[in-house]
Design a protein around this motif. Structure first.
Motif, mmCIF file in Angstrom:
data_model
loop_
_atom_site.group_PDB
_atom_site.id
_atom_site.type_symbol
_atom_site.label_atom_id
_atom_site.label_comp_id
_atom_site.label_asym_id
_atom_site.label_seq_id
_atom_site.Cartn_x
_atom_site.Cartn_y
_atom_site.Cartn_z
ATOM 1 N N TRP A 295 -57.281 30.861 4.487
ATOM 2 C CA TRP A 295 -56.131 31.163 5.333
ATOM 3 C C TRP A 295 -55.406 32.412 4.847
ATOM 4 N N TYR A 296 -54.768 33.097 5.787
ATOM 5 C CA TYR A 296 -54.005 34.312 5.504
ATOM 6 C C TYR A 296 -52.755 34.275 6.373
ATOM 7 N N LEU A 297 -51.599 34.375 5.756
ATOM 8 C CA LEU A 297 -50.335 34.298 6.477
ATOM 9 C C LEU A 297 -50.007 35.635 7.137
ATOM 10 N N ALA A 298 -49.460 35.587 8.347
ATOM 11 C CA ALA A 298 -49.100 36.820 9.048
ATOM 12 C C ALA A 298 -48.054 36.531 10.105
ATOM 13 N N ARG A 299 -47.314 37.590 10.442
ATOM 14 C CA ARG A 299 -46.351 37.538 11.549
ATOM 15 C C ARG A 299 -46.681 38.687 12.494
ATOM 16 N N LEU A 300 -46.740 38.400 13.796
ATOM 17 C CA LEU A 300 -47.041 39.405 14.811
ATOM 18 C C LEU A 300 -45.878 39.507 15.781
ATOM 19 N N GLU A 301 -45.517 40.721 16.130
ATOM 20 C CA GLU A 301 -44.484 40.940 17.148
ATOM 21 C C GLU A 301 -45.186 41.296 18.445
ATOM 22 N N LEU A 302 -45.223 40.326 19.386
ATOM 23 C CA LEU A 302 -45.859 40.523 20.674
ATOM 24 C C LEU A 302 -44.796 40.736 21.751
ATOM 25 N N GLN A 303 -45.224 41.151 22.917
ATOM 26 C CA GLN A 303 -44.280 41.358 24.010
ATOM 27 C C GLN A 303 -43.602 40.055 24.415
ATOM 28 N N SER A 304 -44.299 38.928 24.170
ATOM 29 C CA SER A 304 -43.723 37.622 24.481
ATOM 30 C C SER A 304 -42.798 37.128 23.379
ATOM 31 N N GLY A 305 -42.731 37.861 22.252
ATOM 32 C CA GLY A 305 -41.882 37.478 21.125
ATOM 33 C C GLY A 305 -42.690 37.388 19.848
ATOM 34 N N GLY A 306 -42.014 37.097 18.766
ATOM 35 C CA GLY A 306 -42.671 37.010 17.470
ATOM 36 C C GLY A 306 -43.421 35.696 17.297
ATOM 37 N N VAL A 307 -44.565 35.745 16.612
ATOM 38 C CA VAL A 307 -45.316 34.548 16.230
ATOM 39 C C VAL A 307 -45.655 34.683 14.750
ATOM 40 N N ILE A 308 -45.655 33.562 14.043
ATOM 41 C CA ILE A 308 -45.887 33.581 12.600
ATOM 42 C C ILE A 308 -46.635 32.321 12.210
ATOM 43 N N GLY A 309 -47.533 32.458 11.231
ATOM 44 C CA GLY A 309 -48.296 31.298 10.786
ATOM 45 C C GLY A 309 -49.538 31.714 10.041
ATOM 46 N N ALA A 310 -50.608 30.946 10.207
ATOM 47 C CA ALA A 310 -51.835 31.142 9.448
ATOM 48 C C ALA A 310 -52.935 31.708 10.331
ATOM 49 N N THR A 311 -53.585 32.743 9.828
ATOM 50 C CA THR A 311 -54.752 33.319 10.470
ATOM 51 C C THR A 311 -55.955 33.101 9.564
ATOM 52 N N ILE A 312 -57.146 33.335 10.107
ATOM 53 C CA ILE A 312 -58.363 33.464 9.313
ATOM 54 C C ILE A 312 -58.798 34.912 9.435
ATOM 55 N N PRO A 313 -58.915 35.649 8.318
ATOM 56 C CA PRO A 313 -59.299 37.062 8.413
ATOM 57 C C PRO A 313 -60.597 37.235 9.204
ATOM 58 N N GLY A 314 -60.530 38.139 10.173
ATOM 59 C CA GLY A 314 -61.635 38.347 11.089
ATOM 60 C C GLY A 314 -61.354 37.793 12.466
#
Length: 825
Positions: A295-314
């Motif tokens: 797992w890799y933690l990240a936060r993304l700012e999208l047009q629908s708003g911010g999302v934050i949590g766990a990604t899998i690299p790739g």
């Protein structure tokens, strides 16, 4: 003499100097690939500058003017921190590990080539929606921008491992990310292995009635007994149960036994059951441990708003996390999405197989596997109408495949129109439970239980394509069936509405610990195999033990180490052993047994790392399982390398005559279950004495139950392993909510913690920015980085870091800000 000493000193000094220079040179080369987080870089493929703010835990907060620009930034961040991991995941699903590692990974490549997942992923690109295709393209561009930077600026080949296993790195493609989701399906699917094990056990047992004991259905099932496997092929001479070639066990292998398929916990509380009046959600997916963590933690700012949590690299999506208005968590659903078929070959033409309409030719292609240091291997891939043909050398299929037959696999992940990526993208942008449930329609594989909360509502929905089976299916999907019978074949998939669904329950609490969630008769049964029959009881106790919950009570539940299994089994197994027997002299086996029983009698079932009782209990159950099954199953008993609580309870309660397992068939005497329990305890205490000493009171469960976050490639290299592996004393066990699945088997360290919650998150929608999360290692995959293991001690102690969408908090103590600017003409 003095001259000789002087020259010896000079030579020694020179050797030391050369060693220092060599070490410095190696460090310089390896450190070149350490990313610089504080810089401005011009890249091609952006419409406007992207800012990547890394908070003090090295979690990237990616801000782009458009969604595609934000995904570009995520791709760049993933490649900065986890490039080697991404390369290995891609090579695994492509079946190309042997190009780097030689013959030792050939078995893995052969299985993945036969599944042909990468071809299916390339074909699936076209069926994604336009927004998803654009996101995949931009994400790939971000990864490739990092690759370009590495090559241009000679940044140590991007990862230290590239110096030891150097191989060309191809540009990232959108299909690569879809392929990694399919690789997740490989890791989370256990039904193929379980069907083979069911058939092998059916053939090995002299009394077919005992099959329901050793491979029991989850309690509460109303499914009728199945026929003996041999009865499906009455004229077959079956081989004895010798140890056959099994699924590859290399550390990079994505294939797991049922015990190590995906597991997880997720639970939610409605506002009526929350002290703050807002919804609550907790999620901790369980996978095999590694360094770096998957797992890799990240936060993304999208047009629908911010999302934050766990990604899998790739993979460019938040797989478990939250936005300002929606939280989502995942657990393995254990949906029965695989069926193994035995295909009859045409005796006059082995290039054909039997179908309901007569013999038909296999669909065949050739695939060449390049092998480092060896000649290439050419595979002939064969497909039937049911799916790809798997050779007898894989999954122990040779033991259950009659002569003149081959085995094929039907599996929902083998779809060329897999829209799972689009579903995950849509879910991130959903603002309510209702729209999130609608997004689940696009999920294909791997099937998951999706737990959802918005500001007012909680819900749980099983997502993923469910096979439509005929009610007349001869094995109900529990073991291999004849592929030429119409009633055994799949008839498409069930409608999405047929998947289990729970919305706004009256009790205000819902959740899943991989337990059975519905009791429906076949073919609407969802699964015969469930991942949990034990943790759910402890979860129910904690959820119903208080009227309202808080973020802290959900954290407490995630970290709970009390074993319901220990509390329920010990009084049953030791019923005739507690405080019985005559006084025994100190140092005798009888005295040691009495001490152990006295300690266990006063124990509350807490699998705490500092206590001795968990080790005594675990060793006893391991020895007991071996004593019960070894004489009946012979070499096959090694496949049952973890004690099964349901089996043990059936035996000691003598359900349908299950106490027959206690009698050792090869002995003249008739052993009782009390005899076996006593002998197993003595076995366990001898093993403990040899391994840890006879001072029971000084034992520590954590010494045996060390979490093994090992580097998948360098973890076994002498000396280097001390730098790349992360080992920690941990609490928990196989059946606690703080799950720490043990290695099992008959090796020297059967209780090492090898599978558990690599990610934990708790989301509070009364105050969303008070939400917390953590991963088991660190954000970086570079073992020279301070972020390689900086989160691991927090994780071990049950601590978390803030999960905030507030940009000011991210900037307050950032470790760097990267600005990706559009390339100037």
């Amino acid at each position: 003499m003095s001259t000789l000493i002087i020259w010896l000193l000079r030579l020694a000094g020179g050797a030391v100097l050369l060693a220092v220079i060599a070490i410095a040179g190696v460090y310089f080369l390896l450190s070149r690939s350490l990313p610089d987080y504080d810089k401005t870089l011009e890249v091609s493929g952006l419409s406007a500058p992207v800012e990547i703010v890394r908070d003090n835990a090295n979690v990237p907060h990616v801000f782009g003017r458009t969604d595609t620009d934000t995904f570009f930034g995520l791709g760049y961040a993933h490649a900065q921190d986890r490039l080697w991991q991404m390369i290995m995941l891609r090579r695994t699903v492509q079946g190309r590990l042997s190009e780097v590692f030689g013959p030792r990974t050939l078995e893995i490549d052969q299985v993945l080539r036969r599944f042909d997942l990468y071809t299916l992923a390339r074909q699936s690109v076209a069926v994604q929606d336009a927004e998803t295709r654009a996101a995949l393209k931009s994400y790939s561009d971000g990864i490739n921008a990092r690759l370009t930077e590495i090559n241009r600026d000679a940044l140590g080949r991007g990862a230290p491992e590239q110096f030891l296993f150097n191989a060309p790195v191809a540009p990232w493609q959108p299909a690569d990310s879809i392929a990694l989701i399919k690789l997740m399906a490989v890791q989370l699917s256990a039904h193929l292995s379980n069907e083979v094990l069911f058939a092998r056990t059916s053939l090995a047992l002299e009394d077919p009635a005992r099959l329901d004991d050793i491979l029991p259905l989850a309690p509460g099932s109303g499914i009728a007994a199945l026929p003996e496997y041999a009865a499906l092929f009455p004229d077959t001479e079956w081989p004895r149960m010798a140890r056959a070639q099994d699924t590859p066990k290399h550390p990079l292998s994505p294939f797991h036994r049922p015990a190590f398929a995906g597991a997880s916990n997720a639970f939610a509380a409605a506002p009526t059951r929350s002290a703050s009046g807002g919804t609550l959600l907790a999620n901790d997916p369980h996978l095999g441990f590694s360094a770096p963590n998957i797992w890799y933690l990240a936060r993304l700012e999208l047009q629908s708003g911010g999302v934050i949590g766990a990604t899998i690299p790739g993979i460019p999506v938040i797989l478990t996390g939250r936005s300002a208005s929606l939280g989502w968590g995942i657990t393995s659903s254990y949906m029965d999405d695989q069926d193994l078929f035995i295909e009859e070959l045409n005796p006059d033409n082995p290039a054909e197989y039997r179908t309901p309409d007569g013999y038909k030719p296999f669909r065949t292609t050739r695939s060449i596997i390049e092998i480092k240091g060896a000649d290439p291997v050419t595979l002939t891939l064969r497909w039937t109408e049911n799916g790809p043909v798997l050779p007898g050398s894989h999954y122990n299929l040779a033991e259950v495949t009659p002569p003149g037959h081959v085995a094929s696999l039907s599996w929902t992940a083998l779809s060329a129109e897999d829209t799972t990526m689009s579903a995950a993208m849509t879910l991130m942008r959903a603002g309510s439970v209702e729209t999130a449930l609608e997004a689940g329609r696009l999920y294909i594989a791997p099937s998951q239980n999706l737990t959802l909360v918005d500001q007012d509502t909680i819900a749980l929905k099983t997502v993923g394509a469910a096979p439509r089976r005929d009610a007349r299916h001869e094995s109900e999907g529990r073991m291999p069936s004849r592929g030429w019978l119409t009633e055994n074949r799949w008839q498409g998939t069930l409608p999405y509405a047929a998947n289990p669904e729970f919305i706004a329950p009256r009790g205000g609490i819902l959740g899943n610990t991989n337990n059975k969630i519905v009791d429906r008769p076949f073919p609407m049964h969802v699964s015969h195999l469930w991942g949990d029959t034990q943790r759910v009881h402890r979860w129910q106790r904690l959820m119903q033990g208080r009227g309202v919950h808080t973020r802290d009570s959900f954290v407490e539940a995630q970290l709970d180490t009390v074993s319901f299994t220990a509390r329920s089994l010990l009084p049953l197994i030791g019923a005739d052993l507690w405080f019985t027997g005559e006084a025994a002299p100190d140092g005798s086996p009888e005295r040691l047994r009495q001490r152990a029983l006295t300690m266990l009698a006063d124990w509350n079932g807490e699998m705490n790392e500092h206590l001795p009782e968990p080790l005594i209990y675990a060793a006893w159950m391991r020895a007991l399982m071996d004593r019960l099954i070894r004489d009946d199953l012979g070499p096959l008993s090694r496949e049952f390398d973890h004690p099964d609580p349901v089996f043990i309870e059936r035996v000691f309660r003598d359900v349908d005559g299950a106490s027959a397992w206690c009698d050792v068939r090869q002995s003249a005497a008739t052993e009782t279950c009390t005899d076996i329990a006593r002998m197993a305890l003595d076995d366990a205490l001898i093993w403990i004495s040899e391994r840890y000493g006879s001072s029971l009171e000084s034992l520590r469960w954590g010494e045996a139950h060390q979490a093994t976050h090992d580097h998948q490639v360098l973890g076994n290299v002498p000396l280097l392993r001390h730098f790349v592996n992360i080992r920690q004393s941990t609490s928990g066990g196989d059946h606690t909510l703080l799950r720490g699945r043990t290695r099992g088997g008959d090796g020297p360290d059967p209780f090492q913690n090898v599978h558990g919650a690599g990610y934990r998150g708790v989301y509070d929608f009364a105050d969303p920015d008070s939400s917390v999360f953590i991963i088991a290692t660190g954000q970086s995959g570079h073992f020279l980085s301070r972020h390689y293991d900086d989160l691991s001690q927090l994780w071990r102690r049950g601590e978390y870091i803030p999960m905030s969408l507030d940009p000011a908090l991210a900037r307050a103590a950032s470790v760097g800000v990267t600005v990706l600017a559009p390339e100037t003409p």
